[in-house]
Design a protein around this motif. Sequence first.
Motif, PDB file in Angstrom:
ATOM      1  N   VAL A  98       0.767  -1.006   0.088  1.00  0.00           N
ATOM      2  CA  VAL A  98      -0.066  -0.153   0.025  1.00  0.00           C
ATOM      3  C   VAL A  98       0.974   1.267   0.111  1.00  0.00           C
ATOM      4  O   VAL A  98       0.644   2.120  -0.691  1.00  0.00           O
ATOM      5  CB  VAL A  98      -0.949  -0.054   1.297  1.00  0.00           C
ATOM      6  N   ARG A  99       1.937   1.242   0.631  1.00  0.00           N
ATOM      7  CA  ARG A  99       2.605   2.341   0.981  1.00  0.00           C
ATOM      8  C   ARG A  99       3.532   2.728  -0.430  1.00  0.00           C
ATOM      9  O   ARG A  99       3.654   3.734  -0.717  1.00  0.00           O
ATOM     10  CB  ARG A  99       3.854   2.178   2.049  1.00  0.00           C
ATOM     11  N   GLU A 100       3.877   1.578  -1.281  1.00  0.00           N
ATOM     12  CA  GLU A 100       4.350   1.792  -2.395  1.00  0.00           C
ATOM     13  C   GLU A 100       3.676   2.226  -3.325  1.00  0.00           C
ATOM     14  O   GLU A 100       3.849   3.228  -4.147  1.00  0.00           O
ATOM     15  CB  GLU A 100       5.107   0.594  -2.903  1.00  0.00           C
ATOM     16  N   LEU A 101       2.333   1.672  -3.570  1.00  0.00           N
ATOM     17  CA  LEU A 101       1.254   2.272  -4.596  1.00  0.00           C
ATOM     18  C   LEU A 101       0.910   3.430  -4.276  1.00  0.00           C
ATOM     19  O   LEU A 101       0.851   4.598  -5.235  1.00  0.00           O
ATOM     20  CB  LEU A 101       0.192   1.437  -4.326  1.00  0.00           C
ATOM     21  N   ASP A 102       0.864   4.174  -2.882  1.00  0.00           N
ATOM     22  CA  ASP A 102       0.397   5.321  -2.689  1.00  0.00           C
ATOM     23  C   ASP A 102       1.704   6.287  -3.011  1.00  0.00           C
ATOM     24  O   ASP A 102       1.478   7.351  -3.626  1.00  0.00           O
ATOM     25  CB  ASP A 102       0.198   5.395  -0.996  1.00  0.00           C
TER      26      ASP A 102
ATOM     27  N   ARG B  15      -8.530   4.461   4.577  1.00  0.00           N
ATOM     28  CA  ARG B  15      -7.915   5.847   4.856  1.00  0.00           C
ATOM     29  C   ARG B  15      -6.801   5.529   5.934  1.00  0.00           C
ATOM     30  O   ARG B  15      -5.576   5.882   6.001  1.00  0.00           O
ATOM     31  CB  ARG B  15      -8.762   6.967   5.172  1.00  0.00           C
ATOM     32  N   ARG B  16      -7.535   4.556   6.962  1.00  0.00           N
ATOM     33  CA  ARG B  16      -6.259   4.250   8.145  1.00  0.00           C
ATOM     34  C   ARG B  16      -5.320   3.321   7.552  1.00  0.00           C
ATOM     35  O   ARG B  16      -4.208   3.452   7.865  1.00  0.00           O
ATOM     36  CB  ARG B  16      -7.181   3.519   9.099  1.00  0.00           C
ATOM     37  N   LEU B  17      -5.506   2.459   6.499  1.00  0.00           N
ATOM     38  CA  LEU B  17      -4.701   1.522   6.110  1.00  0.00           C
ATOM     39  C   LEU B  17      -3.304   2.481   5.484  1.00  0.00           C
ATOM     40  O   LEU B  17      -2.177   2.203   5.670  1.00  0.00           O
ATOM     41  CB  LEU B  17      -5.089   0.641   5.113  1.00  0.00           C
ATOM     42  N   VAL B  18      -3.660   3.403   4.541  1.00  0.00           N
ATOM     43  CA  VAL B  18      -2.814   4.420   3.933  1.00  0.00           C
ATOM     44  C   VAL B  18      -2.015   5.162   5.085  1.00  0.00           C
ATOM     45  O   VAL B  18      -0.905   5.122   5.099  1.00  0.00           O
ATOM     46  CB  VAL B  18      -3.747   5.313   3.173  1.00  0.00           C
TER      47      VAL B  18
END
Length: 416
Positions: A50-54, A83-86
């Motif tokens: 998720v962090r890389e995609l964001d 949103r919490r995940l991001v």
Amino acid sequence: MIDELAQARGAVAASAAAPVWALAEHDLVAALDAAHRLEQQLAAVKLALVRELDGRGTAQAQGASSTAVWLRDRLRLSVPAARRLVEFASTLDTGAPEVRQALADGDVTLEQARVIADTVDNVRATAGTEVAGRAVGVLVDWAGQFDPTLLRKLATRILDHVAPEIADAAAKAALDAEARRATRDRHLTLSELTDGRLRLSGTLDAETAGLLRTAIDPLTAPSGQDDQRSPGQRRHDALADLCRLALRTGELPEHGGDPAQLVVTTSFDGLVRQLGAGTLDTGLALTAETVRRLACDAAILPTVLGGTSQTLDVGRQRRLVTGPLRRALVLRDRGCAFPGCDRPPRWCDAHHIRHWADGGDTSLHNAVLLCGHHHRHIHQGEWAIRLSADSHPEFVPPAWLDPEQVPRRNHYHRRT
């Protein structure tokens, strides 16, 4: 990575299909521990992805407004969960790599990782990176013994263990910061449902929370062994009792010059025959049984139409519109009478159509309910007010707004 995840998925699918009933008890416990550890490790992988995609802006490139919105559609999550995940993925990447590693190793759960990351971030801001690094080790060790709720409580005193020389000063600063956040975030929302009920939601600061618990707890106890109310229903009834007690004190601020009272309107004939329904001054309908019960309450003010009337024209001896006159005004106007306004009666002032200082009397025929905004607007503007043939207020706009100056009325409030 894709191949390895595919293999892991196959292994998990095989485990899900395995007959767990055939396992010995110690093997069941060991399998549970392994599954739980694997779940945390997969969470670490998911957060890294998720962090890389964001960071790459993949969501925007594919037409989404944000990564959270994209995840909602992709993974079928709620927007708050996405949103919490991001946000947590970003936190672990930029400020808590040690926590990310502990999660990847399966040493902490996702909830514990959130607690540790928050704590480490606070320690880093207070005591620096070196102390924050020591805090991670202690917190990870505690995570092997305590659940997230207890871990968060213990974490508030982490500096006692890793930097005792500054612990007291840091604790005071943290307490002051929490008090400022509580003051800023305090709120109470009353959302009216379609049937007139209210939904309450909000956040109370520590002092108000203590006041509410102190006041409401004695009233929430079951009334006896046959009390079938749920805890939530008992709290609801306790809140109603608190409101009745407050109304009976007579110490509440006035509403438009009138004491705070609940007004119930019904017909005289219906009340006598125990058949008449009624309405609150907020417009909510009540059953005949409820009307009769409320009419007996000292904190409730019954307004009976068709019974013994009260003098409403108090002439020029009094300037303020209070008592029976204001109640009659509320019954007539139902709220702010300015065209298009939906403000309820308790938000309104009584305005003299012909100003009292200009010789106007204090009577129903010379008064109109206006909310604060429209009260100021009328005094500052060029609108004229008059009563129509059916005794309801009409507002004549200024010529620059309507050359024909066609009178306007408020059609928002229900008329009966």
